[in-house]
Design a protein around this motif. Structure first.
Motif, mmCIF file in Angstrom:
data_model
loop_
_atom_site.group_PDB
_atom_site.id
_atom_site.type_symbol
_atom_site.label_atom_id
_atom_site.label_comp_id
_atom_site.label_asym_id
_atom_site.label_seq_id
_atom_site.Cartn_x
_atom_site.Cartn_y
_atom_site.Cartn_z
ATOM 1 N N SER A 6 46.068 147.938 91.817
ATOM 2 C CA SER A 6 47.005 146.812 91.711
ATOM 3 C C SER A 6 48.304 147.062 92.468
ATOM 4 N N ALA B 63 42.459 147.858 95.089
ATOM 5 C CA ALA B 63 41.328 148.127 94.202
ATOM 6 C C ALA B 63 40.623 149.385 94.687
ATOM 7 N N THR C 63 50.467 148.308 96.170
ATOM 8 C CA THR C 63 50.539 147.774 97.535
ATOM 9 C C THR C 63 50.544 148.921 98.536
ATOM 10 N N ARG D 70 47.818 144.177 99.482
ATOM 11 C CA ARG D 70 48.334 144.022 98.125
ATOM 12 C C ARG D 70 47.183 144.045 97.115
ATOM 13 N N ASN D 71 47.550 144.284 95.856
ATOM 14 C CA ASN D 71 46.568 144.314 94.759
ATOM 15 C C ASN D 71 45.404 145.249 95.090
ATOM 16 N N ASP E 190 42.028 154.721 89.938
ATOM 17 C CA ASP E 190 41.716 153.693 88.947
ATOM 18 C C ASP E 190 40.692 154.276 87.986
#
Length: 344
Positions: free
Chosen positions: A57, A104, A59, A101-102, A132
């Motif tokens: 999440s 994953a 950048t 951005r965002n 993550d």
């Protein structure tokens, strides 16, 4: 003198002194004006390391300056493939920037900035690790169901561990008719577990969840397992019983109740007997046995015994008793008869 790239000229050189110009020497053919050639150069921003770590999440910004003559063509790649849709690329005045951005887990990989012109090609690479929770484990395999209801389950680690080592696994189970999973075993360090106490006739789903420093990922569900009880050869066990004594002593399960009758009316006593063999029934009034005649009617219908007293007189009042008797035992019950005098 302004020269433009692509223009063609012939040049002549003549010596000169105080006496004037001498004979000149000219080029045999036209000379084309070409731009000065310089191989591309890439200078990554000091904040960009060879390997970058970022949280999901977040950048990503990769910045660099590019030079070369002619000015190089610039393009960004991820794992050797040009970036088309993922991220925003801005290039202006010798500088380029990639923004994603965002982030994953799928954004993890090797990012390459490529600059090329007529003099050559140069590349700069940056490795990105997006941290993550892990992906689901892979390849759940259900072993052979054992006679004691146990089953060995194995699985493979996630393809993407989320940038952190897998700490442990959680094994869950649910019945095929239930929506919620229940944890069988948590904090499993390996990639196998022996499940016990599976019940014949039940159907199960199993789910494996991997966990790292950032938490648990999504689970991976197994195929449906139906526990079928193995059928062995038919075996009939014959039990030996001792001789059963079915005889039972005489008794009453419905006793006599007091009766009130009017003079010249009828009175009826009722009781119920049990026993094996069937009891013999005898009736008494005030301790004296009475027999069936015009005065007394006696019946025994499968153990339901009745005594009817006809044309009651005041002298018929008293204590009536029923006696049940067989080879095993004897039982009695009694009740009072009250005769009301008629109006004169």
């Amino acid at each position: 003198m302004g020269l433009n790239t692509g223009d063609k000229f012939k040049f002549r050189i003549r010596p000169i002194n105080d006496g004037g110009y001498g004979d000149g020497l000219s080029t045999d053919s036209f000379v084309e004006i070409k731009q000065l050639q310089e191989k591309p150069k890439i200078f990554l921003d000091p904040s960009v390391k060879q390997t970058l770590e970022a949280h999901a999440s977040g950048t990503l910004r990769l910045m660099a300056s590019v030079s070369g003559k002619p000015y190089p063509a610039i393009h960004w790649q991820k794992d050797g493939i040009d970036l088309d849709r993922r991220g925003v690329i801005q290039t202006q005045n010798g500088a380029t920037q990639l923004t994603i951005r965002n982030l994953a887990k799928s954004d993890s990989g090797t990012y390459t900035l490529v600059a090329d012109n007529q003099s050559g090609t140069i590349k700069k690479m940056v490795n990105l690790v997006v941290k993550d929770s892990p992906d689901p484990p892979c390849n759940i395999k259900l072993g052979e169901l054992q006679d004691d209801g146990s089953l060995l389950i194995t699985w493979d680690p996630p393809i993407n561990d989320g940038g952190n080592p897998i700490k442990h696994y959680c094994l869950q189970r649910r019945d095929a008719y239930s929506r919620s999973f229940q944890t069988i075993k948590d904090k499993i360090s390996g990639t196998s577990y022996l499940v016990r106490d599976l019940k014949p006739g039940c159907t199960y789903y199993f789910r494996i969840i991997a966990e790292n420093e950032l938490g648990r990922g999504e689970g991976h569900q197994s195929n449906l397992l139906t526990v079928v009880q193995k059928r062995g050869p038919l075996h009939i066990e014959r039990y030996k019983y001792g001789k059963m004594d079915l005889n039972k002593g005489a008794n009453f399960n419905l006793a006599l109740k007091p009766v009130t009758a009017s003079e010249r009316g009828s009175a009826k006593f009722t009781c119920a007997t049990v026993g094996r063999p069937d009891p013999e029934i005898a009736w008494y009034k005030d301790g004296v046995r009475i027999k069936a005649n015009n005065k007394y009617s006696m019946r025994n219908n499968y153990g339901v015994c009745t005594l009817t007293i006809h044309d009651c007189r005041l002298r018929d009042a008293g204590m009536y008793k029923c006696e049940a008797n067989n080879q095993i035992g004897r039982s009695i019950c009694e009740a009072n008869l009250n005769v009301l005098p008629s109006a004169r």
